[in-house]
Motif scaffolding. Structure first.
Motif, PDB file in Angstrom:
ATOM      1  N   GLY A  36     -44.307 -36.434 -20.997  1.00 56.56           N
ATOM      2  CA  GLY A  36     -43.391 -37.076 -20.603  1.00 56.56           C
ATOM      3  C   GLY A  36     -42.368 -37.530 -20.971  1.00 56.56           C
ATOM      4  N   ALA A  37     -41.610 -38.133 -20.320  1.00 57.53           N
ATOM      5  CA  ALA A  37     -40.249 -39.173 -20.832  1.00 57.53           C
ATOM      6  C   ALA A  37     -41.137 -40.622 -21.519  1.00 57.53           C
ATOM      7  N   CYS A  38     -41.857 -40.756 -21.143  1.00 58.89           N
ATOM      8  CA  CYS A  38     -43.326 -41.806 -21.132  1.00 58.89           C
ATOM      9  C   CYS A  38     -43.919 -41.791 -22.876  1.00 58.89           C
ATOM     10  N   GLY A  39     -43.805 -40.327 -23.466  1.00 60.57           N
ATOM     11  CA  GLY A  39     -44.870 -39.894 -24.268  1.00 60.57           C
ATOM     12  C   GLY A  39     -45.764 -39.276 -24.295  1.00 60.57           C
ATOM     13  N   THR A  40     -46.550 -39.389 -23.322  1.00 61.20           N
ATOM     14  CA  THR A  40     -47.994 -38.910 -23.115  1.00 61.20           C
ATOM     15  C   THR A  40     -47.591 -37.639 -21.885  1.00 61.20           C
ATOM     16  N   THR A  41     -48.896 -36.721 -22.455  1.00 52.25           N
ATOM     17  CA  THR A  41     -49.062 -35.539 -21.596  1.00 52.25           C
ATOM     18  C   THR A  41     -50.195 -36.046 -20.622  1.00 52.25           C
ATOM     19  N   ASN A  42     -49.547 -35.366 -19.864  1.00 55.00           N
ATOM     20  CA  ASN A  42     -50.412 -35.438 -18.379  1.00 55.00           C
ATOM     21  C   ASN A  42     -50.644 -34.229 -18.044  1.00 55.00           C
ATOM     22  N   LYS A  43     -51.405 -34.099 -17.386  1.00 52.22           N
ATOM     23  CA  LYS A  43     -52.306 -32.914 -16.348  1.00 52.22           C
ATOM     24  C   LYS A  43     -51.780 -33.474 -15.032  1.00 52.22           C
ATOM     25  N   ASN A  44     -51.609 -32.279 -14.725  1.00 53.81           N
ATOM     26  CA  ASN A  44     -51.571 -31.635 -13.233  1.00 53.81           C
ATOM     27  C   ASN A  44     -52.461 -32.575 -11.943  1.00 53.81           C
ATOM     28  N   SER A  45     -53.588 -32.390 -12.998  1.00 57.07           N
ATOM     29  CA  SER A  45     -54.784 -33.265 -12.386  1.00 57.07           C
ATOM     30  C   SER A  45     -54.513 -34.923 -12.202  1.00 57.07           C
ATOM     31  N   GLU A  46     -53.940 -35.014 -12.720  1.00 53.25           N
ATOM     32  CA  GLU A  46     -54.198 -36.761 -12.642  1.00 53.25           C
ATOM     33  C   GLU A  46     -52.877 -36.774 -12.150  1.00 53.25           C
ATOM     34  N   LEU A  47     -52.963 -38.133 -11.117  1.00 53.68           N
ATOM     35  CA  LEU A  47     -52.206 -39.085  -9.999  1.00 53.68           C
ATOM     36  C   LEU A  47     -51.738 -39.805 -10.805  1.00 53.68           C
ATOM     37  N   VAL A  48     -50.423 -38.882 -11.290  1.00 51.88           N
ATOM     38  CA  VAL A  48     -49.367 -39.260 -12.004  1.00 51.88           C
ATOM     39  C   VAL A  48     -47.513 -39.572 -11.303  1.00 51.88           C
ATOM     40  N   PHE A  49     -46.037 -39.869 -11.902  1.00 48.88           N
ATOM     41  CA  PHE A  49     -44.824 -39.692 -11.036  1.00 48.88           C
ATOM     42  C   PHE A  49     -44.607 -40.061 -12.695  1.00 48.88           C
ATOM     43  N   ASN A  69     -41.187 -49.198 -17.390  1.00 50.38           N
ATOM     44  CA  ASN A  69     -41.582 -48.725 -16.305  1.00 50.38           C
ATOM     45  C   ASN A  69     -42.689 -48.183 -16.522  1.00 50.38           C
ATOM     46  N   CYS A  70     -43.245 -47.325 -18.027  1.00 49.69           N
ATOM     47  CA  CYS A  70     -44.055 -46.578 -17.917  1.00 49.69           C
ATOM     48  C   CYS A  70     -45.473 -47.290 -17.924  1.00 49.69           C
ATOM     49  N   GLY A  71     -46.510 -46.617 -17.195  1.00 49.27           N
ATOM     50  CA  GLY A  71     -47.675 -47.132 -16.980  1.00 49.27           C
ATOM     51  C   GLY A  71     -47.869 -47.823 -15.577  1.00 49.27           C
ATOM     52  N   ARG A  86     -49.499 -43.151 -11.437  1.00 53.01           N
ATOM     53  CA  ARG A  86     -49.110 -44.076 -12.844  1.00 53.01           C
ATOM     54  C   ARG A  86     -47.631 -43.262 -13.293  1.00 53.01           C
ATOM     55  N   CYS A  87     -46.697 -44.364 -13.784  1.00 50.42           N
ATOM     56  CA  CYS A  87     -45.429 -44.054 -14.092  1.00 50.42           C
ATOM     57  C   CYS A  87     -45.497 -42.888 -15.948  1.00 50.42           C
ATOM     58  N   VAL A  88     -45.271 -42.108 -15.449  1.00 48.73           N
ATOM     59  CA  VAL A  88     -44.918 -41.637 -17.046  1.00 48.73           C
ATOM     60  C   VAL A  88     -44.131 -40.445 -17.364  1.00 48.73           C
ATOM     61  N   ASP A  89     -43.171 -40.728 -16.434  1.00 48.43           N
ATOM     62  CA  ASP A  89     -41.801 -39.721 -16.997  1.00 48.43           C
ATOM     63  C   ASP A  89     -40.552 -39.309 -15.718  1.00 48.43           C
ATOM     64  N   ARG A  90     -39.532 -39.083 -16.675  1.00 46.13           N
ATOM     65  CA  ARG A  90     -38.093 -39.758 -15.839  1.00 46.13           C
ATOM     66  C   ARG A  90     -37.989 -38.810 -14.845  1.00 46.13           C
ATOM     67  N   CYS A  91     -36.988 -38.641 -13.483  1.00 41.02           N
ATOM     68  CA  CYS A  91     -36.605 -37.717 -12.843  1.00 41.02           C
ATOM     69  C   CYS A  91     -35.258 -37.371 -12.780  1.00 41.02           C
ATOM     70  N   ALA A  92     -35.005 -36.605 -13.829  1.00 41.50           N
ATOM     71  CA  ALA A  92     -33.452 -36.563 -13.577  1.00 41.50           C
ATOM     72  C   ALA A  92     -32.710 -36.397 -12.026  1.00 41.50           C
ATOM     73  N   GLY A  93     -33.403 -35.137 -11.713  1.00 39.71           N
ATOM     74  CA  GLY A  93     -33.116 -34.670 -10.553  1.00 39.71           C
ATOM     75  C   GLY A  93     -32.815 -35.279  -8.622  1.00 39.71           C
ATOM     76  N   CYS A  94     -33.622 -37.054  -9.933  1.00 38.24           N
ATOM     77  CA  CYS A  94     -34.168 -37.613  -8.020  1.00 38.24           C
ATOM     78  C   CYS A  94     -33.154 -38.346  -8.063  1.00 38.24           C
ATOM     79  N   LYS A  95     -33.132 -38.549  -6.065  1.00 38.25           N
ATOM     80  CA  LYS A  95     -32.198 -39.888  -5.648  1.00 38.25           C
ATOM     81  C   LYS A  95     -33.156 -41.375  -5.827  1.00 38.25           C
ATOM     82  N   PRO A  96     -32.369 -42.389  -5.663  1.00 40.36           N
ATOM     83  CA  PRO A  96     -33.039 -43.309  -5.786  1.00 40.36           C
ATOM     84  C   PRO A  96     -33.879 -43.087  -4.800  1.00 40.36           C
ATOM     85  N   GLY A  97     -35.380 -43.550  -5.098  1.00 35.91           N
ATOM     86  CA  GLY A  97     -35.535 -43.852  -4.161  1.00 35.91           C
ATOM     87  C   GLY A  97     -36.864 -42.397  -3.835  1.00 35.91           C
ATOM     88  N   ASP A  98     -36.494 -41.692  -4.455  1.00 34.13           N
ATOM     89  CA  ASP A  98     -36.876 -40.136  -4.309  1.00 34.13           C
ATOM     90  C   ASP A  98     -38.125 -40.673  -5.672  1.00 34.13           C
TER      91      ASP A  98
END
Length: 125
Positions: A36-49, A69-71, A86-98
């Motif tokens: 992710g943009a925060c520099g960590t590699t995460n798994k689909n099983s983690e509770l992240v966004f 915002n990371c973490g 927990r915030c681990v990434d940046r969503c380029a296609g998300c609108k504010p609020g998404d």
């Protein structure tokens, strides 16, 4: 209208502006995690966004790994269900609020077959 009532209504209006300043409403989708943009590699099983780019940017010195915002944690609600992520990434296609959730986080709220759900969420750290 008395002066006291005017002042009271004015103060009430000011208070309402500041209530839930960190609360958002938007679409939640899910994405397959990885580096992710925060520099960590995460798994689909983690509770992240992934946070919408407009909420995530800018990063100090242009380095997203150092983004404030990371973490950060957020509570996402859908109906009577909620999940802490927990915030681990940046969503380029998300609108504010998404918000873009990991599959595990989305599963806590709804069946993935829905693909997109309307949620409310707020930072809790």
């Amino acid at each position: 209208m008395t002066r006291l009532l005017q002042i009271t209504l004015f103060l009430l209006a000011i208070m309402l502006v500041f209530i839930n300043v960190n609360a958002f409403k938007g679409d939640a989708t899910f994405y397959y995690t990885g580096l992710g943009a925060c520099g960590t590699t995460n798994k689909n099983s983690e509770l992240v966004f992934a946070l919408p780019a407009k909420n995530f940017d800018p990063s100090p010195g242009g380095n997203p790994n150092k983004n404030k915002n990371c973490g950060r944690k957020a509570k996402v609600k859908f109906g009577s269900k909620s999940v802490i992520v927990r915030c681990v990434d940046r969503c380029a296609g998300c609108k504010p609020g998404d918000i873009d959730l990991s599959p595990a986080a989305f599963d806590k709220l709804a069946d993935r077959k829905r693909g997109r759900i309307l949620v409310t969420w707020e930072f809790i750290s």
